[in-house]
Design a protein around this motif. Structure first.
Motif, short mmCIF file in Angstrom:
data_model
loop_
_atom_site.label_atom_id
_atom_site.label_comp_id
_atom_site.label_asym_id
_atom_site.label_seq_id
_atom_site.Cartn_x
_atom_site.Cartn_y
_atom_site.Cartn_z
N THR A 1 -30.28 7.02 36.16
CA THR A 1 -29.84 6.20 37.28
C THR A 1 -28.93 5.07 36.80
N PRO A 2 -27.71 4.99 37.32
CA PRO A 2 -26.81 3.90 36.93
C PRO A 2 -27.15 2.61 37.68
N GLU A 3 -26.63 1.52 37.19
CA GLU A 3 -26.86 0.23 37.85
C GLU A 3 -25.60 -0.61 37.76
N ASN A 4 -25.13 -1.05 38.94
CA ASN A 4 -23.93 -1.89 39.00
C ASN A 4 -22.74 -1.26 38.27
N ASN A 5 -22.50 0.03 38.56
CA ASN A 5 -21.36 0.77 37.99
C ASN A 5 -21.41 0.83 36.47
N GLU A 6 -22.61 0.87 35.93
CA GLU A 6 -22.78 0.88 34.48
C GLU A 6 -23.91 1.83 34.10
N LEU A 7 -23.74 2.48 32.93
CA LEU A 7 -24.76 3.39 32.43
C LEU A 7 -24.62 3.48 30.92
N TYR A 8 -25.77 3.39 30.20
CA TYR A 8 -25.73 3.56 28.76
C TYR A 8 -26.31 4.92 28.40
N LEU A 9 -25.59 5.68 27.58
CA LEU A 9 -26.01 7.02 27.19
C LEU A 9 -26.14 7.08 25.68
N SER A 10 -27.36 7.09 25.21
CA SER A 10 -27.60 7.17 23.78
C SER A 10 -27.21 8.55 23.26
N GLY A 11 -26.57 8.57 22.11
CA GLY A 11 -26.16 9.82 21.49
C GLY A 11 -24.91 10.44 22.07
N VAL A 12 -24.36 9.85 23.12
CA VAL A 12 -23.13 10.38 23.73
C VAL A 12 -21.92 9.75 23.04
N MET A 13 -21.12 10.58 22.37
CA MET A 13 -19.97 10.11 21.60
C MET A 13 -18.67 10.80 22.00
N SER A 14 -18.80 11.93 22.70
CA SER A 14 -17.62 12.77 22.94
C SER A 14 -17.30 12.91 24.42
N ARG A 15 -16.09 12.59 24.77
CA ARG A 15 -15.60 12.82 26.13
C ARG A 15 -15.48 14.31 26.39
N LYS A 16 -14.98 15.01 25.40
CA LYS A 16 -14.70 16.44 25.57
C LYS A 16 -15.96 17.28 25.71
N LYS A 17 -17.00 16.93 24.92
CA LYS A 17 -18.17 17.81 24.85
C LYS A 17 -19.39 17.29 25.61
N GLN A 18 -19.39 15.98 25.95
CA GLN A 18 -20.58 15.41 26.57
C GLN A 18 -20.34 14.78 27.93
N ILE A 19 -19.09 14.53 28.29
CA ILE A 19 -18.79 13.95 29.60
C ILE A 19 -18.18 14.99 30.53
N ILE A 20 -17.06 15.56 30.13
CA ILE A 20 -16.37 16.53 30.98
C ILE A 20 -17.23 17.76 31.29
N PRO A 21 -17.95 18.35 30.30
CA PRO A 21 -18.78 19.51 30.63
C PRO A 21 -19.88 19.21 31.66
N MET A 22 -20.46 17.98 31.59
CA MET A 22 -21.50 17.61 32.55
C MET A 22 -20.95 17.56 33.98
N LEU A 23 -19.78 16.98 34.12
CA LEU A 23 -19.15 16.90 35.45
C LEU A 23 -18.69 18.27 35.92
N THR A 24 -18.18 19.08 34.99
CA THR A 24 -17.74 20.43 35.35
C THR A 24 -18.92 21.27 35.85
N ALA A 25 -20.06 21.16 35.16
CA ALA A 25 -21.25 21.91 35.57
C ALA A 25 -21.74 21.46 36.93
N LEU A 26 -21.64 20.17 37.22
CA LEU A 26 -22.11 19.64 38.50
C LEU A 26 -21.21 20.08 39.65
N TRP A 27 -19.88 19.96 39.44
CA TRP A 27 -18.95 20.29 40.53
C TRP A 27 -18.68 21.79 40.62
N GLY A 28 -18.87 22.48 39.51
CA GLY A 28 -18.57 23.91 39.52
C GLY A 28 -19.58 24.71 40.32
#
Length: 534
Positions: free
Chosen positions: A507-534
């Motif tokens: 759950t985010p708070e005030n347009n902010e979210l901390y994700l431990s272990g997340v370092m990659s836009r390509k492998k950890q951000i875009i795939p999550m959004l693709t899976a959700l919208w796809g």
């Protein structure tokens, strides 16, 4: 041979810039000198530090890849100055099968334009107007293949007057006064013309009296041509500037874009248009048929294969090759091309393999940059995108460059001068746009070793994101502040809270979210959004 441009994506990171340099160096080493590294965005601080460290110049910046006049196979007609005889211009048109010539000043700039229609119109007028004014003597001698009989005649450089032909049945002595007399082997008529003040006497296939050589006036010319021929071509001795068009000229520059040129041509009636370089020198002529099959710019794409991230004007280029380590996206090609896409952490890892396959060893400078690019894109091997191949290739490159990976790592991941930079500058340092299942999103990433100082500017970053989202009409925009020491990322975003919560199960708070272990836009951000919208 036309250039083949090698370019990374917009807002290029170190991997993108170095990939364009490394691939160009590889092709050049194989003897393919037409390859040229370019960039389509500003160089960030990290990349600039590394380029300075290894003493390598950054790729040339190009604003877009739209087709320009310089890309067309336009004509290169003879370069004629404004003083050449009309006869020379006509012969050039006939021999080169062209209907229009640009006329140049002595310095190579444009004086005017001469067409075959202009010459024909002048010829028709000459039928009824026998007067010639200020005809250069040099031009006259050239056209009629003549020589001056009385070499002492040097008072003027041109002749003027009515053209008079000496026909025994119609010749009147008085007509030659101040005129240009054309006569054959008729010494009596020539003597009368001298006595009555002719401006010039042209002797056609005639014997020359010795005393004429010492005559001070008029100008006496001998020619091997017959009288009929001379009476026709004498009018072609005038300088082209006498009839060339010099007003309301339409011309183009090498840098003009084809789209803009087409609009102008639709409103113009001319058949041919001069082409100028940046110094205003004439370099050729452009006709409408040159626009039918333009030669497209040739491009190799590295470190991306998404249209939104690529060069403006991509739809007008010929894509030759794609070398990338991201997901396959929406770029389309006119014909089959070579695509090399591997699941590794850096494009330069792929390029290192290509160097090995071709049996080419990169120079120490290029090897050092490639190793640094691998470290940058894999966040010093901590990113989940990092593979064993990335580590092996980076170690191999470091040996060629004779530099330690630890030293390279220390030169990376510091947001140098962040306090002096605006939020917009920081956000645009590594920013990419994506189109996923009908959703337009933008994701920026700032990689640093001190995320706490950047998070103090949260509201400043959100205001920047708000403006970018509105201007670019995005459904969502995200800023990743990735801390290499904490091995995690803060997400600042604008868009649906529910989407962020579902995508990352937090759950985010005030347009902010901390994700431990997340370092990659390509492998950890875009795939999550693709899976959700796809």
């Amino acid at each position: 041979m036309s250039d083949i441009y090698v370019t990374g994506h917009r807002n290029p990171d170190t991997d993108s810039i170095v990939a364009s340099l490394a691939y160009t160096a590889l092709r050049n080493a194989l003897g393919m000198r037409e390859y040229k590294a370019v960039r389509i965005g500003a160089i960030n601080d990290e990349t600039r530090r590394l380029l300075d460290m290894f003493g390598v110049e950054p790729p040339e910046f190009v604003q877009n890849m739209r087709t320009q006049i310089s890309d067309l196979d336009f004509d290169h007609p003879p370069e004629l100055t404004d003083n050449v005889p009309l006869d020379t211009a006509w012969k050039s048109m006939r021999n080169n099968e062209i209907a229009t010539l640009p006329i140049l000043n002595d310095d190579g700039t444009l004086y005017g334009v001469l067409s075959a229609g202009d010459i024909a119109s002048y010829d028709m007028q000459a039928v009824y107007n026998c007067h010639i004014e200020e005809l250069p003597l040099f031009n006259l001698l050239s056209v009629i293949e003549g020589r001056v009989v009385n070499e002492l005649y040097n008072t003027v450089n041109s002749v003027s007057g009515d053209v008079v032909i000496a026909l025994p049945s119609a010749y009147e002595t008085g007509r030659c006064k101040n005129g240009i007399l054309i006569c054959g082997n008729q010494p009596d008529i020539a003597e009368e013309a001298i006595a009555h003040g002719a401006s010039c006497i042209i002797l056609c296939q005639a014997e020359i009296k010795p005393e004429w050589a010492s005559c001070e006036s008029p100008c006496i010319i001998s020619t091997p041509l017959d009288g009929r021929t001379v009476s026709r071509v004498i009018y072609q001795a005038i300088p082209v500037k006498s009839i060339a068009h010099t007003e309301d000229l339409v011309c183009f520059h090498l840098s003009d874009y084809l789209d803009d040129v087409r609009e102008i041509l639709l409103k113009s009636r001319f058949r041919c248009y001069p082409v100028l370089d940046e110094q205003e020198h004439v370099v050729g002529t452009l006709s409408r048929f040159h626009l039918l099959r333009p030669r497209r710019k040739k491009v190799v794409l590295v470190d991306h294969n998404e249209a939104a991230q690529s060069v403006p004007g991509l739809e007008q280029v010929e894509i030759m090759e794609i070398i990338d380590h991201h997901r396959l996206a929406d770029i389309q090609t006119v014909q089959p091309v070579s695509v090399r896409n591997e699941p590794v952490g850096s494009t330069n890892t792929i390029l290192t393999s290509m160097y090995q396959e071709f049996g080419v060893i990169p120079t120490p400078k290029i090897a050092g940059l490639m190793a640094a690019a691998i470290l940058s894109d894999t966040v010093m091997f901590k990113s989940p995108t990092c593979t064993k191949k990335d580590i092996a290739m980076a170690e191999r490159l470091s040996k060629i460059a004779n530099i330690s990976l630890e030293d390279l790592g220390k030169a990376l991941f510091s947001v140098s001068g962040a306090a002096e930079k605006s939020a917009e500058e920081l956000v645009n340092t590594d920013y990419k746009r994506f189109h996923i299942s009908g959703q337009n999103i933008g994701v920026s990433q700032i990689t640093c070793a001190d995320s706490a100082s950047l998070m103090l500017r949260k509201e400043e970053f959100l205001n920047c994101l708000r403006g970018m989202r509105e201007r670019q009409e995005l459904d969502m925009i995200i800023l990743m502040i990735t801390d290499v020491l904490q091995e995690g990322s803060y997400l600042l975003y604008l868009g649906s809270d529910e989407t962020i919560a579902q995508a990352f199960n937090k759950t985010p708070e005030n347009n902010e979210l901390y994700l431990s272990g997340v370092m990659s836009r390509k492998k950890q951000i875009i795939p999550m959004l693709t899976a959700l919208w796809g």
